[in-house]
Write an enzyme that holds these catalytic residues in place. Structure first.
Site, PDB file in Angstrom:
ATOM      1  N   ASP A  15      -5.138  10.948   3.690  1.00  0.00           N
ATOM      2  CA  ASP A  15      -4.610   9.638   4.032  1.00  0.00           C
ATOM      3  C   ASP A  15      -4.271   9.698   5.522  1.00  0.00           C
ATOM      4  O   ASP A  15      -4.157  10.778   6.114  1.00  0.00           O
ATOM      5  CB  ASP A  15      -3.394   9.255   3.174  1.00  0.00           C
ATOM      6  CG  ASP A  15      -3.173   7.737   3.185  1.00  0.00           C
ATOM      7  OD1 ASP A  15      -3.697   7.069   4.104  1.00  0.00           O
ATOM      8  OD2 ASP A  15      -2.478   7.205   2.297  1.00  0.00           O
TER       9      ASP A  15
HETATM   10  C1  BGC Z   1      -3.039   3.875   3.490  1.00  0.00           C
HETATM   11  C2  BGC Z   1      -4.430   4.091   2.945  1.00  0.00           C
HETATM   12  C3  BGC Z   1      -5.452   3.471   3.867  1.00  0.00           C
HETATM   13  C4  BGC Z   1      -5.285   4.079   5.236  1.00  0.00           C
HETATM   14  C5  BGC Z   1      -6.274   3.559   6.253  1.00  0.00           C
HETATM   15  C6  BGC Z   1      -2.912   4.248   4.952  1.00  0.00           C
HETATM   16  O1  BGC Z   1      -1.766   3.661   5.498  1.00  0.00           O
HETATM   17  O2  BGC Z   1      -2.114   4.593   2.718  1.00  0.00           O
HETATM   18  O3  BGC Z   1      -4.541   3.550   1.653  1.00  0.00           O
HETATM   19  O4  BGC Z   1      -6.733   3.660   3.353  1.00  0.00           O
HETATM   20  O5  BGC Z   1      -3.993   3.792   5.706  1.00  0.00           O
HETATM   21  O6  BGC Z   1      -5.979   2.274   6.635  1.00  0.00           O
END
Ligand code: BGC
Length: 716
Positions: free
Chosen positions: A232
């Site tokens: 993540d």
């Molecule tokens: C989120 C993810 C997301 C990633 C990219 C993070 O803040 O938890 O689900 O895919 O950002 O935007």
């Protein structure tokens, strides 16, 4: 493929390999031009393909070529209980991702809903692992048909936003195996997901993206996974642990790409011989495998498309089946078109668009049909549709600007929403709006209230404080029902809200999730009877959040650790076992027609039930309309030696029947469906003995029962 991967690997320098395993932009890695290896391009997910950002800034590119189809949220998909619609949703997402030139779409979200208050519940499917897996698998397969990798997220036990970067859920092995991991296992084994995203939180003392338990023992060894693990954004905290823990690509939210843990720091560690280069090779192999699978390196890669008419039609199809009719006394709904001259619509959500909110799930929708627009356009101008807001959300401070993600990891990454007390002026405005709406409601035969939540509440990085409807809506609903007892109550939200103060008084209650660009049309069709509602709740709607096990034991959102002491008693497994009164049970939803569950038959396999059994159910449409029913199968152990929930969902089938028509619905049961996880033996055990097979229209509405006796198999 494996040989080719090794050949390429031999050609790559360490510098090039390092470039491939970390972000070189907010949504892409570095390619190796001299060898024809392109950068890996990713995008969120899950309700469509997110807008374009500048490569190194959270600033939307501002172009007009990145509008997309806004699809129903994952909770809406789960609410259809329709595997084919999940596949269709996946197909659209895959084609649009490809059309936008992406290689990986960061979707679907499949975390288990442990509490109704988790801010990202709208991105997730259910409280039940079986339903989650059954919807996730075809969705993933649908995405990948377009030569785009699905990135299933967030692995694992990512069930709250508060302190999301540092929180450590303490979960028993049994709850992990029975509740929190199965959907991920199905996603990679059956769904064949080519990538998976590690979660922000910790598990068993380690951050998930550095967790040998999750990424090596479970994922690679036990489930045989050979795909790619992506972090993540900002979920990595240590170079050595990330390098050795099983992660393949590090992504983050800042633009210091060379300083990422798996960039220059890793190169240094390798140069100093603290980490072996073979660790990097493993990662590159997994990445190259994803590139071969998506035909990025050779073969004829499919071309995609976005904003096509068929995608919009698919969004409508999914939305239609996601609407849940929660109450319909005296046949209040559908509205009778005949004689309908005047209609009053009240409530901000009737006219509000939701697509551009929620956090990383935000969508730059080509358009979004609001419920008011849906009603007006379907009534075609011959009915006078009047609209009044009744409440407004302005007194609450609005979400941050478009580049919120840059600072999204500060302060632990998430909090509980702090309510701004409505000041005197705001209260006065609320009162005025309410009185105005109630005053009008008395003069209409038909009044529809459309309220609920919005993405100020259903939001990444923030959990709700309670389940109460905001902006004084409870009072407004009460006033409307007093003024006009036939007022239809419609709620749009991504997670349950309290309804107990007025639910008994309302004749009709309709639930709609964030249902995509055609959501307003789908809802209008249901209200007007052009679509017979067939959505079923994929999660229990408790009366209050304190009824939820995580809350009543005082373990949500917790502190740095959260003790998941409720174990496997999540959702209906708890409410039904403890017989807790709920507002609406798991699996529940009404139709404009009625179904009779006529008969159940059990056919055991010749060798005995350990190898399997078939259950046949005969179902009849006894009402006046064509409609779809979701027949649910629960298994209930009669006298288990282990502590077990009173029943668990192990099958469901959705069938469409014309009035008077009868259908036979079949379920296959295997030994694993009876099993629980034995922590001492560290494996699933199907105890011999008697089990009740329950066939129901919800977890609280069991219509047919039969018993099966699981016999011990010799030599076991
Ligand atoms: C989120 C993810 C997301 C990633 C990219 C993070 O803040 O938890 O689900 O895919 O950002 O935007």
């Amino acid at each position: 493929m494996e040989e080719k991967i090794l050949e390429i690997l031999k050609e790559l320098t360490l510098e090039e390999k390092i470039g491939m395993i970390h972000g070189d932009g907010l949504f892409q890695t570095k390619g190796v031009e001299r060898l024809g290896i392109p950068p890996l391009k990713m995008s969120d997910g899950p309700m469509g393909v997110r807008c374009e950002f500048e490569n190194d800034k959270w600033v939307p590119s501002g172009n007009t070529d990145d509008y997309v189809t806004y699809l129903p949220s994952n909770s809406a998909v789960a609410s259809t209980w329709n595997r084919e619609l999940a596949r269709l949703e996946g197909r659209v997402l895959g084609e649009e991702a490809r059309g936008r030139g992406k290689d990986v779409i960061l979707a679907p979200g499949i975390n288990i809903k442990r509490s109704p208050l988790c801010g990202r519940n709208f991105e997730y499917m259910s409280e039940d692992p079986f339903l989650t897996a059954e919807e996730a698998v075809p969705l993933i397969q649908g995405i990948q048909e377009s030569d785009v990798a699905s990135c299933v997220k967030h692995f694992a036990v990512n069930s709250q936003e508060t302190e999301r970067l540092w929180v450590e859920p303490l979960v028993s092995d049994r709850a992990l195996q029975e509740i929190y991991l199965p959907a991920f296992e199905h996603a990679v084994r059956e769904g064949g997901a080519w990538s998976i995203m590690g979660a922000y939180n910790l598990l068993k003392g380690e951050h998930c993206c550095q967790s040998p338990f999750l990424l090596k023992d479970m994922l690679r060894e036990q489930w045989g996974y050979d795909g790619c693990v992506i972090s993540d954004w900002g979920a990595v905290h240590d170079t050595k642990k990330a390098a050795e823990g099983g992660l393949d690509i590090e992504m983050s939210v800042t633009d210091n790409f060379d300083e990422y843990f798996m960039a220059e720091p890793l190169k240094k560690e390798i140069a100093e011989k603290h980490i072996d280069e073979s660790m990097v090779d493993e990662k590159v192999k997994n990445i190259l495998r994803l590139m071969f699978r998506t035909k990025m390196l050779e073969g004829e890669r499919k071309s995609g498309a976005y904003n096509t008419p068929s995608h919009r039609k698919a969004a409508l199809d999914v939305a239609r089946e996601s609407v849940v009719l929660l109450k319909n006394e005296d046949g209040r709904l559908p509205l009778k078109r005949e004689g309908l001259k005047k209609l009053l619509v009240v409530g901000e959500n009737a006219a509000h668009t939701h697509s551009d909110g929620g956090g990383s799930a935000e969508i730059k929708a080509l358009y979004e049909i609001t419920p008011l627009m849906g009603l007006k356009s379907q009534l075609g101008g011959n009915v006078q549709v009047d609209y009044i807001r009744g409440y407004d959300s302005c007194i609450e401070e609005k979400g941050e600007g478009p580049n919120w993600q840059e600072t999204s990891l500060e302060h632990g990454g998430g909090t509980v929403r702090q309510e701004a007390e409505a000041g005197e002026e705001a209260q006065e405005r609320r009162r005025r709006l309410r009185l105005e709406a109630a005053g009008l409601a008395a003069h209409y035969d038909d009044v529809i209230f459309i309220g609920g939540l919005n993405h100020d509440y259903d939001l990444e990085g923030q959990d709700r404080k309670d389940m109460k409807l905001p902006y004084g809506q409870d009072e407004l609903i009460e006033s409307l029902l007093e003024a006009n007892p036939a007022t239809v109550i419609v709620l749009t939200a991504g997670s349950p809200v309290e309804m107990h103060s007025w639910a008994d008084k309302a004749k009709a209650i309709v639930w709609s999730w964030y249902a995509g660009m055609e959501g307003g049309n789908a809802l209008a069709e249901v209200l007007l009877g052009d679509t017979n509602p067939s959505g079923r709740l994929p999660e229990t709607f408790p009366v209050r959040h304190m009824d939820c096990p995580a809350h009543c034991i005082g373990e949500f959102p917790g502190g740095k650790t959260v003790d998941y002491r409720e174990g496997v008693y999540v959702g209906y497994r708890y409410y039904d076992t403890e017989n807790i009164k709920v507002q609406f049970p798991f699996g529940y939803g009404l139709s404009y027609t009625t179904f009779e569950y006529e008969k159940i038959e059990l056919l055991e396999d010749a060798e005995g039930v350990m190898s399997g059994a078939e259950v046949r159910v005969y179902l009849r449409n006894t009402g006046k309309y064509k409609g779809k029913e979701t027949v649910q199968l629960y298994i209930s152990p009669c006298s288990p030696s282990a502590d077990r929930p009173v029943h668990e969902l192990k099958g469901f089938e959705k069938t469409e029947l014309a009035p008077g028509e009868c259908a036979e619905v079949r379920f296959r049961l295997a030994e694993k469906d009876f099993a629980y996880y034995d922590e001492n033996k560290q494996k699933f055990i199907a105890e011999s003995g008697r089990y009740e097979i329950q066939i129901g229209a919800s977890s609280r509405d069991i219509r047919l029962r039969t018993e099966i006796c699981l016999k011990p198999v010799l030599g076991k």
